[in-house]
Design an enzyme around this catalytic site. Sequence first.
Site, PDB file in Angstrom:
ATOM      1  N   SER A   1     -17.932 -35.862   7.780  1.00  0.00           N
ATOM      2  CA  SER A   1     -18.814 -35.286   8.679  1.00  0.00           C
ATOM      3  C   SER A   1     -18.367 -34.689  10.092  1.00  0.00           C
ATOM      4  CB  SER A   1     -19.881 -36.214   8.797  1.00  0.00           C
ATOM      5  OG  SER A   1     -21.046 -35.967   9.378  1.00  0.00           O
TER       6      SER A   1
ATOM      7  N   LYS B   1     -18.681 -34.448   3.300  1.00  0.00           N
ATOM      8  CA  LYS B   1     -19.819 -34.453   3.828  1.00  0.00           C
ATOM      9  C   LYS B   1     -20.251 -33.520   4.806  1.00  0.00           C
ATOM     10  CE  LYS B   1     -23.733 -36.630   4.718  1.00  0.00           C
ATOM     11  NZ  LYS B   1     -24.469 -35.450   5.257  1.00  0.00           N
TER      12      LYS B   1
END
Length: 469
Positions: A383, A408
């Site tokens: 992320s 992600k």
Amino acid sequence: MRVLLVSNTTTVSLSSPPSPKPAAPSRLGPNSIHWAKKALIGALGGALSLGLLVSSPSSLAIESSSPSIPAQPPPSSEYCKEDEGDVIAESAPEPVATNEGIVEEAWEIVNDSFLDTGRRSWLPENWQMKKEDIRTSSIKSRSKAHDMIKRMLASLGDPYTRFLSPDEFSKMARYDMSGIGINLREVPGDNGDVKVKVLGLLLDGPAHAAGVRQGDEILAVNGVDVKGKSAFEVSSSIQGPNETFVTIKVKHGNCGPIQSIDVQRQLVARTPVFYRLEQIENGTRSVGYLRLKEFNALARKDLVIAMKRLQDMGASFFILDLRDNRGGLVQAGIEIAKLFLNEGETVIYTVGKDPQYQQNIVADTAPLIKAPVIVLVNNNTASASEIVASALHDNCKGVLVGDRTFGKGLIQSVFELQDGSGVVVTVGKYVTPNHKDINGNGIEPDYRNFPGWGDITQRLSQCSMLPRG
């Protein structure tokens, strides 16, 4: 969230689909919505990362045991009520939310905003059929309406698109990343400027007890003017060790007095940054090692301090260790990536079904350091960490060493429904400066094992000569 990034510091702003029924005014967010559906929270960077991509700190989700004072919607432009001579008419009573209306509202949000990443079998025609099912159904209770929304969202096959009960939604609205019990957001001013105001307060929290009130404008923190700063940056500057004091200058309301207030912090702020200077090549070269465990409210501030200290100590290379860093505040990741980039260079692209989610986030200042950076990554680098890693890699500021990252790269927005419940919907995804889709793919490193220092310099030099964009 401008992220976290609302207003002038955001790359994506919330937009809500047109509503088939009028909705009650939002109890939580002034100027955070463009329609009556009350899209409260901006983008969450997925399940692992609380996103500030789209909004201010009020966009983040965390549980809180303290009650929250909800915000009242402000007027479209600021004015001093005592200067207003006309009598303000009472607002019309709020419309009653019907069970069918709530389900249809959720359907409209998904129809207008949901981004299918292409890995599932979601078909628009099947979604249209669900609207007909809603219109022909008689939903007898609120719980059945919520169950119907859950089944409807589950049919999308997206693990991140989900329903929030009123209690779960309320907990998101009470997130406090300041450490003194306030939520901040950016509000456009009359002169085109942006003001940072108190969106919500924790009842009997440190700020409320000291005299901070709903709607107060933050003017300075510890004597430093906050003009031009984002809500995220202001919240980060308020953070500090538990039981220490912070002085905030506030303007009460639109035309009230200005007051400096000392507030005692009551949350333990833990730095995610660890650093040291290492000597290599028989002490002829110094390397600054930076370990970043997560992207929290202190990450950027503490990383800047560490980088400056290592630079002053003579570091000619830097190692940024993002191994096992699964993300955190997406906004923090974006701001940290900017520390290494030249003004105008791309940090990350966002892609979405709605044009407002198609953005190019760029660095807006000169880099803090210009030394080569080695970024350590592994399968648990996810992320916000992947945003930083790809930004440095694709802009030829660093090489990646280790294993392929997690992959992600989705953006979620949280929308409030008329009865106080909500839906979290995948609305976009991240694409690297070199136009590679992070989600499900991850980022391939340049080296599996640590390269020679000369190889690093040579690779970055070659990279900078390649065409980009």
